[in-house]
Design an enzyme around this catalytic site. Sequence first.
Site, PDB file in Angstrom:
ATOM      1  N   ASP A 215      22.467  31.113  -8.744  1.00 38.36           N
ATOM      2  CA  ASP A 215      21.283  31.025  -7.888  1.00 38.36           C
ATOM      3  C   ASP A 215      21.339  29.720  -7.108  1.00 38.36           C
ATOM      4  O   ASP A 215      22.201  28.870  -7.346  1.00 38.36           O
ATOM      5  CB  ASP A 215      20.014  31.101  -8.744  1.00 38.36           C
ATOM      6  CG  ASP A 215      18.823  31.675  -7.983  1.00 38.36           C
ATOM      7  OD1 ASP A 215      18.965  31.973  -6.779  1.00 38.36           O
ATOM      8  OD2 ASP A 215      17.751  31.821  -8.595  1.00 38.36           O
TER       9      ASP A 215
ATOM     10  N   LYS B   4      13.410  42.010 -10.970  1.00 37.97           N
ATOM     11  CA  LYS B   4      12.224  41.415 -11.587  1.00 37.97           C
ATOM     12  C   LYS B   4      11.013  41.561 -10.667  1.00 37.97           C
ATOM     13  O   LYS B   4      11.146  41.765  -9.467  1.00 37.97           O
ATOM     14  CB  LYS B   4      12.455  39.940 -11.912  1.00 37.97           C
ATOM     15  CG  LYS B   4      12.551  39.024 -10.702  1.00 37.97           C
ATOM     16  CD  LYS B   4      12.544  37.584 -11.135  1.00 37.97           C
ATOM     17  CE  LYS B   4      12.797  36.592 -10.017  1.00 37.97           C
ATOM     18  NZ  LYS B   4      12.201  36.792  -8.760  1.00 37.97           N
TER      19      LYS B   4
ATOM     20  N   ASP C 182       0.821  -1.218   0.000  1.00 37.29           N
ATOM     21  CA  ASP C 182       0.000   0.000   0.000  1.00 37.29           C
ATOM     22  C   ASP C 182       0.855   1.268   0.000  1.00 37.29           C
ATOM     23  O   ASP C 182       0.361   2.352   0.250  1.00 37.29           O
ATOM     24  CB  ASP C 182      -0.956   0.003   1.194  1.00 37.29           C
ATOM     25  CG  ASP C 182      -0.217   0.013   2.529  1.00 37.29           C
ATOM     26  OD1 ASP C 182       1.034  -0.099   2.514  1.00 37.29           O
ATOM     27  OD2 ASP C 182      -0.876   0.140   3.572  1.00 37.29           O
TER      28      ASP C 182
ATOM     29  N   ARG D 119      11.433  26.922   0.300  1.00 36.27           N
ATOM     30  CA  ARG D 119      10.901  28.161  -0.285  1.00 36.27           C
ATOM     31  C   ARG D 119       9.669  28.658   0.469  1.00 36.27           C
ATOM     32  O   ARG D 119       9.230  29.796   0.255  1.00 36.27           O
ATOM     33  CB  ARG D 119      10.574  27.938  -1.771  1.00 36.27           C
ATOM     34  CG  ARG D 119      11.812  27.895  -2.645  1.00 36.27           C
ATOM     35  CD  ARG D 119      11.501  27.496  -4.069  1.00 36.27           C
ATOM     36  NE  ARG D 119      11.266  26.058  -4.172  1.00 36.27           N
ATOM     37  CZ  ARG D 119      10.993  25.426  -5.308  1.00 36.27           C
ATOM     38  NH1 ARG D 119      10.922  26.109  -6.445  1.00 36.27           N
ATOM     39  NH2 ARG D 119      10.805  24.114  -5.330  1.00 36.27           N
TER      40      ARG D 119
ATOM     41  N   GLU E 266       3.201   2.167   2.057  1.00 36.09           N
ATOM     42  CA  GLU E 266       3.781   2.573   3.333  1.00 36.09           C
ATOM     43  C   GLU E 266       5.279   2.245   3.332  1.00 36.09           C
ATOM     44  O   GLU E 266       5.710   1.272   2.714  1.00 36.09           O
ATOM     45  CB  GLU E 266       3.102   1.851   4.502  1.00 36.09           C
ATOM     46  CG  GLU E 266       1.726   2.373   4.829  1.00 36.09           C
ATOM     47  CD  GLU E 266       1.145   1.718   6.063  1.00 36.09           C
ATOM     48  OE1 GLU E 266       1.841   0.882   6.684  1.00 36.09           O
ATOM     49  OE2 GLU E 266      -0.010   2.015   6.400  1.00 36.09           O
TER      50      GLU E 266
ATOM     51  N   ALA F  29      12.596  26.926 -14.474  1.00 34.81           N
ATOM     52  CA  ALA F  29      13.594  27.651 -15.271  1.00 34.81           C
ATOM     53  C   ALA F  29      13.045  28.898 -15.949  1.00 34.81           C
ATOM     54  O   ALA F  29      13.740  29.506 -16.766  1.00 34.81           O
ATOM     55  CB  ALA F  29      14.238  26.740 -16.325  1.00 34.81           C
ATOM     56  N   GLY F  30      11.839  29.318 -15.610  1.00 32.42           N
ATOM     57  CA  GLY F  30      11.275  30.522 -16.214  1.00 32.42           C
ATOM     58  C   GLY F  30      12.061  31.770 -15.853  1.00 32.42           C
ATOM     59  O   GLY F  30      12.425  32.575 -16.723  1.00 32.42           O
TER      60      GLY F  30
END
Length: 310
Positions: free
Chosen positions: A216, A190, A34, A93, A36, A222-223
Amino acid sequence: MKLLAGNSNKTLAAAIGDYLDLPLTKAQVRRFADNEIFVAIDENVRGEDVFVIQSTSFPANDNLMELLICIDALQRASARRITAVTPYFGYARQDRKTGGRTPISAKVVANLITRAGADRVLTLDLHAGQIQGFFDIPTDNLVAFPVMAEDIRRRHKGENLMIVSPDVGGVVRARQLADRLNVPLAIVDKRRAKPGESEVMNIIGDVRGFDCILFDDIVDTAGTLCNAAKAIMDDGASSVSAYVSHGVLSGPACERLSKSVLTELVITDTIEAPELVRNCGKIRTVSVAPLIGEAIRRIANEESVSKLFD
């Protein structure tokens, strides 16, 4: 000292073991029918200093649960000290409230790891440095910029380099790399319309004639990275490449990178790359196994970890 690997990044765990000349601890980390998670440690760890290597990358919830159950198994097996080694710390984040009635998920994850029984945390390039304060146990946040700097020196000898932060929030990180290489710094200003989308406004700094390197901590879809690269080229840069610590690379990331003006994207191996990423011609990987391995050795020997970056 013993090393225990979860299933999230066995390649990195094996490389760390090779660096330390230490085999991985025999263990079963598998699923029931299942789905687990079941963990069994097949070696005696009583009184041992154990390091559990497990990135909480995609699938984040499964990998996080694996880490927690591994820690619990070690605690119940009477390990002397348990260090959670999370080269990529998921949920980082979500480190603050972004609106009404929203969670601080990074704090929740920190609580889970602590309550599961970890005595220490070792991670790399947290998205926000203050996440270290979410833990009530010692936390070492390694940085990848020395590894990146060495690769840049080797690959870009004598070029007219400039380091570029893709947003204002990453300026401190980018400045560390620029200072290490003794090159100038620029910043992309930005405005993010909504999560996963960004609109580049302008470039702070003169990038004309420079071979620019975007730096970064995380590349996801990746925008932001591709938009920043285009803005830099439109501003007169000779070329633009990118160095990023954690290659999440979800959704349309590989397609965007292939069509972008970036000459290459260099990532570390904190997240095990799927076949689609490995086959993308613009993506190259550098290993942080020696860095993490040396940090583990120093922690086990009660030596300074910060001296790694002097």
